[in-house]
Design a protein around this motif. Structure first.
Motif, PDB file in Angstrom:
ATOM      1  N   SER A 158      36.810  41.754  30.095  1.00 15.23           N
ATOM      2  CA  SER A 158      36.884  41.009  28.840  1.00 15.23           C
ATOM      3  C   SER A 158      37.088  39.520  29.103  1.00 15.23           C
ATOM      4  CB  SER A 158      38.052  41.522  27.993  1.00 15.23           C
ATOM      5  OG  SER A 158      39.294  41.247  28.643  1.00 15.23           O
ATOM      6  N   LEU A 159      36.892  38.704  28.066  1.00 10.07           N
ATOM      7  CA  LEU A 159      37.156  37.271  28.179  1.00 10.07           C
ATOM      8  C   LEU A 159      38.631  37.029  28.484  1.00 10.07           C
ATOM      9  CD1 LEU A 159      36.342  34.299  27.944  1.00 10.07           C
ATOM     10  CD2 LEU A 159      36.689  34.474  25.465  1.00 10.07           C
ATOM     11  N   ASP A 160      39.510  37.806  27.866  1.00  6.48           N
ATOM     12  CA  ASP A 160      40.942  37.659  28.139  1.00  6.48           C
ATOM     13  C   ASP A 160      41.243  37.911  29.611  1.00  6.48           C
ATOM     14  OD1 ASP A 160      41.485  37.025  25.535  1.00  6.48           O
ATOM     15  OD2 ASP A 160      42.162  39.039  24.962  1.00  6.48           O
ATOM     16  N   MET A 161      40.614  38.934  30.181  1.00  8.28           N
ATOM     17  CA  MET A 161      40.806  39.243  31.595  1.00  8.28           C
ATOM     18  C   MET A 161      40.297  38.107  32.467  1.00  8.28           C
ATOM     19  SD  MET A 161      41.738  41.623  33.856  1.00  8.28           S
ATOM     20  CE  MET A 161      41.574  43.260  33.134  1.00  8.28           C
ATOM     21  N   LEU A 162      39.141  37.551  32.110  1.00  6.28           N
ATOM     22  CA  LEU A 162      38.574  36.437  32.864  1.00  6.28           C
ATOM     23  C   LEU A 162      39.502  35.229  32.832  1.00  6.28           C
ATOM     24  CD1 LEU A 162      36.309  35.034  34.420  1.00  6.28           C
ATOM     25  CD2 LEU A 162      35.152  34.612  32.242  1.00  6.28           C
ATOM     26  N   VAL A 163      40.008  34.903  31.663  1.00  6.99           N
ATOM     27  CA  VAL A 163      40.890  33.744  31.531  1.00  6.99           C
ATOM     28  C   VAL A 163      42.188  33.965  32.308  1.00  6.99           C
ATOM     29  CG1 VAL A 163      42.306  32.430  29.916  1.00  6.99           C
ATOM     30  CG2 VAL A 163      39.935  32.968  29.350  1.00  6.99           C
ATOM     31  N   GLN A 164      42.763  35.169  32.189  1.00  4.77           N
ATOM     32  CA  GLN A 164      43.990  35.479  32.925  1.00  4.77           C
ATOM     33  C   GLN A 164      43.770  35.329  34.425  1.00  4.77           C
ATOM     34  OE1 GLN A 164      45.395  39.489  32.303  1.00  4.77           O
ATOM     35  NE2 GLN A 164      47.034  39.298  33.804  1.00  4.77           N
ATOM     36  N   GLY A 165      42.642  35.870  34.899  1.00  4.77           N
ATOM     37  CA  GLY A 165      42.344  35.779  36.324  1.00  4.77           C
ATOM     38  C   GLY A 165      42.091  34.356  36.781  1.00  4.77           C
ATOM     39  N   MET A 166      41.383  33.570  35.968  1.00  2.87           N
ATOM     40  CA  MET A 166      41.109  32.184  36.331  1.00  2.87           C
ATOM     41  C   MET A 166      42.403  31.378  36.424  1.00  2.87           C
ATOM     42  SD  MET A 166      37.956  31.685  37.030  1.00  2.87           S
ATOM     43  CE  MET A 166      37.976  29.879  37.017  1.00  2.87           C
ATOM     44  N   LYS A 167      43.353  31.667  35.561  1.00  5.56           N
ATOM     45  CA  LYS A 167      44.648  30.988  35.648  1.00  5.56           C
ATOM     46  C   LYS A 167      45.326  31.300  36.977  1.00  5.56           C
ATOM     47  CE  LYS A 167      45.615  30.719  30.660  1.00  5.56           C
ATOM     48  NZ  LYS A 167      46.465  31.225  29.544  1.00  5.56           N
ATOM     49  N   GLN A 168      45.237  32.554  37.394  1.00  6.50           N
ATOM     50  CA  GLN A 168      45.812  32.942  38.684  1.00  6.50           C
ATOM     51  C   GLN A 168      45.115  32.222  39.837  1.00  6.50           C
ATOM     52  OE1 GLN A 168      48.844  34.495  38.001  1.00  6.50           O
ATOM     53  NE2 GLN A 168      48.330  36.122  39.431  1.00  6.50           N
ATOM     54  N   VAL A 169      43.790  32.189  39.780  1.00  7.78           N
ATOM     55  CA  VAL A 169      43.010  31.526  40.828  1.00  7.78           C
ATOM     56  C   VAL A 169      43.357  30.046  40.906  1.00  7.78           C
ATOM     57  CG1 VAL A 169      40.674  30.771  41.431  1.00  7.78           C
ATOM     58  CG2 VAL A 169      41.092  33.171  40.834  1.00  7.78           C
ATOM     59  N   LEU A 170      43.433  29.393  39.752  1.00 17.41           N
ATOM     60  CA  LEU A 170      43.741  27.961  39.721  1.00 17.41           C
ATOM     61  C   LEU A 170      45.164  27.686  40.193  1.00 17.41           C
ATOM     62  CD1 LEU A 170      41.999  27.134  36.337  1.00 17.41           C
ATOM     63  CD2 LEU A 170      41.269  26.351  38.601  1.00 17.41           C
ATOM     64  N   ASP A 171      46.006  28.727  40.194  1.00 20.20           N
ATOM     65  CA  ASP A 171      47.379  28.596  40.680  1.00 20.20           C
ATOM     66  C   ASP A 171      47.487  28.967  42.161  1.00 20.20           C
ATOM     67  OD1 ASP A 171      50.042  27.861  40.102  1.00 20.20           O
ATOM     68  OD2 ASP A 171      50.627  29.970  39.961  1.00 20.20           O
ATOM     69  N   GLY A 172      46.324  29.181  42.806  1.00 22.95           N
ATOM     70  CA  GLY A 172      46.319  29.425  44.241  1.00 22.95           C
ATOM     71  C   GLY A 172      46.364  30.880  44.652  1.00 22.95           C
ATOM     72  N   GLU A 173      46.191  31.806  43.699  1.00 21.82           N
ATOM     73  CA  GLU A 173      46.218  33.235  44.001  1.00 21.82           C
ATOM     74  C   GLU A 173      44.800  33.793  44.115  1.00 21.82           C
ATOM     75  OE1 GLU A 173      48.809  35.072  44.574  1.00 21.82           O
ATOM     76  OE2 GLU A 173      50.553  34.251  43.534  1.00 21.82           O
ATOM     77  N   PHE A 174      44.695  35.023  44.662  1.00 22.84           N
ATOM     78  CA  PHE A 174      43.460  35.795  44.569  1.00 22.84           C
ATOM     79  C   PHE A 174      43.388  36.467  43.207  1.00 22.84           C
ATOM     80  CE2 PHE A 174      43.697  36.687  49.365  1.00 22.84           C
ATOM     81  CZ  PHE A 174      42.762  35.720  49.661  1.00 22.84           C
ATOM     82  N   TRP A 175      42.174  36.821  42.781  1.00 24.06           N
ATOM     83  CA  TRP A 175      42.011  37.750  41.670  1.00 24.06           C
ATOM     84  C   TRP A 175      40.973  38.781  42.086  1.00 24.06           C
ATOM     85  CZ3 TRP A 175      44.839  38.606  37.404  1.00 24.06           C
ATOM     86  CH2 TRP A 175      44.337  39.522  36.479  1.00 24.06           C
TER      87      TRP A 175
END
Length: 224
Positions: A115-132
């Motif tokens: 979902s778009l919500d999942m994509l946004v949540q994951g992108m926030k993690q990625v931008l914070d230096g994490e894997f998704w």
């Protein structure tokens, strides 16, 4: 590794369709980050022929790339922007780790049924230096690299501080920043600071490169 006080941008590579434009605008608005949308050919033209420098995270619509496109992209990336983080979206849900081994800067994978919500949540993690990555994909990566030829611990590992050694070993096991913080009884910000220092010392730019470095430079005796 990216400091949180540095504003990041995103280059979105996809066909120029209404759906991709709406997706770009939605992500841009929610994350409050600039997104530069390019077709695959525009990406090739800008970074092969116009001598530009890629500084942003690359978000790629996996479903829009042919095998020939991928080969051309890998050659361009290795020559022009070898350390830029890569995120793939619209991947087939049945994809396994073999599908992604050539994406050497991969920090996030999203599937066509996310979902778009999942994509946004994951992108926030990625931008914070994490894997998704999905749990299954992360486990496949770890099993794959564990089964590679055993290595002798490198001298470079010995130059890290004791705490840095602990952190890079945990990262090599697939641990997130939160996992590492909990195991070492420190804050996530402390983990991020140590990782920033480790990445500089071992000359890598992101978590996947660091994971690969760990598999090639830390012998099994260090995990006993």
């Amino acid at each position: 590794m990216h400091n949180n006080d540095i504003t990041r941008s995103i280059t979105f590579v996809a066909h120029n369709t209404l759906q991709s434009t709406l997706l770009k605008e939605s992500i841009e608005n929610i994350l409050a980050l600039p997104i530069n949308q390019l077709t695959y050919q525009q990406l090739i033209n800008q970074y092969r022929f116009e001598d530009q420098i890629m500084t942003s995270l690359v978000l790629i619509d996996f479903s829009s790339l042919t095998e020939e496109d991928k080969a051309t992209y890998f050659a361009l990336r290795d020559q022009r922007f070898p350390c830029v983080d890569e995120v793939l979206i619209n991947c087939p849900p049945e994809s396994d780790y073999v599908s992604f081994l050539k994406w050497k800067n991969l920090v996030g994978v999203f599937y066509s049924d996310d979902s778009l919500d999942m994509l946004v949540q994951g992108m926030k993690q990625v931008l914070d230096g994490e894997f998704w990555f999905s749990r299954q994909l992360a486990q496949e990566y770890i099993r794959f690299y564990r089964n590679r030829q055993p290595v002798t611990t490198s001298d470079q590992f010995a130059l890290l501080t004791k705490r840095e050694q602990q952190i890079i070993k945990l990262l090599g096991e697939g641990a997130s920043n939160n996992d590492i913080a909990q195991q070492l009884f420190v804050s996530e910000n402390t983990v991020k600071t140590h990782l920033h220092n480790v990445f500089k010392k071992i000359n890598v730019s992101n978590r996947l490169q660091a994971l690969l470095w760990a598999k090639d430079n830390i012998g099994s005796e260090e995990f006993v």
